[in-house]
Motif scaffolding. Structure first.
Motif, short mmCIF file in Angstrom:
data_model
loop_
_atom_site.label_atom_id
_atom_site.label_comp_id
_atom_site.label_asym_id
_atom_site.label_seq_id
_atom_site.Cartn_x
_atom_site.Cartn_y
_atom_site.Cartn_z
N HIS A 11 4.31 11.51 -0.58
CA HIS A 11 4.13 11.13 -1.99
C HIS A 11 5.22 10.17 -2.41
O HIS A 11 6.40 10.54 -2.43
CB HIS A 11 4.15 12.37 -2.89
CG HIS A 11 4.11 12.03 -4.36
ND1 HIS A 11 3.02 11.44 -4.95
CD2 HIS A 11 5.04 12.16 -5.34
CE1 HIS A 11 3.27 11.24 -6.24
NE2 HIS A 11 4.49 11.67 -6.50
N HIS B 15 6.02 6.22 -4.78
CA HIS B 15 5.63 5.04 -5.56
C HIS B 15 6.61 3.98 -5.07
O HIS B 15 7.68 3.78 -5.68
CB HIS B 15 5.77 5.30 -7.05
CG HIS B 15 5.25 6.65 -7.47
ND1 HIS B 15 3.91 6.90 -7.61
CD2 HIS B 15 5.88 7.83 -7.73
CE1 HIS B 15 3.74 8.17 -7.95
NE2 HIS B 15 4.91 8.75 -8.03
N HIS C 200 -0.79 13.71 -9.17
CA HIS C 200 0.31 14.60 -9.55
C HIS C 200 -0.32 15.87 -10.13
O HIS C 200 -1.18 15.78 -11.00
CB HIS C 200 1.19 13.98 -10.63
CG HIS C 200 1.92 12.75 -10.18
ND1 HIS C 200 1.44 11.48 -10.40
CD2 HIS C 200 3.11 12.61 -9.55
CE1 HIS C 200 2.31 10.60 -9.92
NE2 HIS C 200 3.33 11.26 -9.39
N HIS D 294 3.56 17.83 -5.91
CA HIS D 294 4.43 18.78 -6.64
C HIS D 294 3.94 20.23 -6.56
O HIS D 294 4.50 21.00 -5.81
CB HIS D 294 4.68 18.35 -8.09
CG HIS D 294 5.32 16.99 -8.17
ND1 HIS D 294 6.52 16.72 -7.58
CD2 HIS D 294 4.88 15.82 -8.72
CE1 HIS D 294 6.83 15.44 -7.78
NE2 HIS D 294 5.85 14.87 -8.46
N ASP E 226 8.82 11.20 -3.52
CA ASP E 226 8.49 10.65 -4.83
C ASP E 226 9.11 9.24 -4.90
O ASP E 226 9.62 8.73 -3.91
CB ASP E 226 8.96 11.57 -5.96
CG ASP E 226 8.03 11.49 -7.17
OD1 ASP E 226 7.25 10.52 -7.29
OD2 ASP E 226 8.07 12.41 -8.01
ZN LIG Z 1 5.21 10.83 -8.32
#
Ligand SMILES: [Zn+2]
Length: 423
Positions: free
Chosen positions: A52, A54, A199, A236, A288
């Motif tokens: 996960h 970005h 998410h 998460h 993340d």
């Molecule tokens: Zn995220």
């Protein structure tokens, strides 16, 4: 194209690895190859997979630290992201991939804006990824229609960036995407067999709001809109209750735990790892984005995951080193459909060679322990994806490192100047 890695330690034993056409073709056997890497003394591991991220948020690394999640998003991140261009995303993603290659990561499950910029960077840098456009409509019909049209238009040429760049769907979260759009995404994912990256259950506030608005917990609500299935990649899952864990496990879904991000944003809880595994839920590991981590070093993330779970369980045997490594390698390979994820004949040659001869990693009683608890991404010596050597002896081959660093720094400065942030 063939590659011989001569004599690295595999599980503590010197074992040559012979690679042909991107796959491990022989172990413990030396065959003549187009390229040979002398690896005696180095330790071979499967390369790491980031479940996960970005990636292009590297541009916003260190911008708006130490704020609550919603304030960080609303006051810092979303205003800056409103000014992003595809070129910015391309430069930010290349920077992220440079860091990933340097720290032994060859796969990312990414969700971000200007998908084309991400795809170009992933293709150029030679790693693998599932790349999703982030989908946010905030209940606005026009916004929803535009985004759905864009996704639909992309379906027919989804493979144009080569076999390493795959398409996924990226509804941001249940609180930023309308029910109608979530249902549309669920439908499309089923029809086209696409992964859905979302998410889920990150903060307590999200759970409370979901119960108030829909009368359901977040995973139950996802089930209602048709999104719970083997294609679901839920980032998460901090607040998943027992029923939700069972629901996701039975469906074959995957949860990505991102412990550093959760700690930094102080979401108030720790992902219930032990209970999730007892329920049979597949768990993988992610960093993340660089805004909430602030690096993309999965070696560091394995250690933090192991430590927070031991702390939560009040049990030092919880999430041992080998299991932490599995979350970032074999479990991830299964979740992201990359085939067998270990060092075995027939598996994709996605490998890293790690130098454990430095002061922090000597002696080597147990290479996996040293990797997870003592090493850092900087100890990675060589990174290989599909048999292609992306970095050898700490020299990145697939790109001009200085140019990537300079262009990303320039893009970040210009972005903040445009968006009225600190330039
Ligand atoms: Zn995220």
């Amino acid at each position: 194209m063939s590659l011989l890695i001569r004599d690295p330690f595999v599980g503590g034993t010197p074992t040559s690895i012979y690679i042909e056409d991107g796959r491990i073709a022989a172990l413990g056997e030396e065959r003549p190859a187009d390229e040979t890497i002398e690896a005696a003394g180095l330790h071979a591991f499967p390369s790491l997979k980031n479940g996960h991220t970005h990636a292009a948020m590297t541009l916003l690394r260190g911008y708006g630290d130490d704020l609550p999640l919603m304030e960080w998003l609303e006051k810092k991140i979303w205003p800056a992201e409103a000014h992003l261009t595809e070129e910015d995303v391309y430069h930010g993603t290349r920077l992220a991939l440079l860091e990933m290659i340097r720290s032994g990561t060859t796969y990312l499950c990414d969700m971000y804006w200007h998908r084309e910029g991400v795809c170009r960077a992933v293709e150029e840098m030679g790693v693998k990824g599932h790349v999703a456009s982030v989908f946010i409509d905030l209940g606005d019909r026009e916004k929803a229609r535009e985004q759905r049209d864009r996704i639909a238009a992309r379906l027919s040429d989804r493979d144009r960036h080569g076999p390493r760049v795959r398409m996924a769907l990226g509804p941001h979260a249940i609180y930023t995407v309308s029910e109608e759009s979530l249902e549309w995404i669920a439908d499309l994912a089923r029809k086209e067999d696409l992964l859905v990256h979302i998410h889920l259950s990150e903060t307590r506030g999200e759970v409370e709001e979901c119960r108030r608005r829909h009368g359901l917990s977040p995973a139950r609500y996802l089930e209602k809109v048709g999104l719970v299935g083997p294609n679901l990649i839920a980032a998460h899952g901090v607040w998943l209750d027992a029923g939700e864990r069972e629901l996701l496990a039975a469906a074959g879904a995957t949860v990505v735990t991102n412990p550093t991000s959760n700690l930094k944003l102080a979401v108030g809880g720790i992902f219930p790892y032990r209970e999730a595994r007892e329920a049979g839920l597949r768990v993988v590991l992610g960093t993340d984005g660089a805004g909430t981590n602030n690096n993309l070093d999965l070696i560091e993330e394995m250690k933090i995951a192991a430590l927070v779970q031991k702390h939560r369980a009040e049990d030092p045997t919880c999430l041992p080193a080998a299991e932490a490594l599995a979350l970032a390698t074999t479990e991830a390979s299964e979740a992201f459909r990359l085939g067998p994820g270990g060092i075995e004949v027939g598996a994709a040659a996605d490998l890293m060679l790690v130098d454990l001869s430095g002061p922090a990693t000597t002696p080597v009683h147990d290479p996996v322990s040293n990797l997870v608890y003592a090493a850092s991404g900087r100890d990675v010596h060589t990174t290989i994806c599909d048999g292609e050597v992306l970095m050898r002896d700490r020299v990145v081959r697939v790109a001009d490192e200085g140019e990537i660093l300079a262009e990303a720094a320039r893009a970040a400065r210009a972005l903040l100047a445009r968006s009225g942030g600190a330039g």
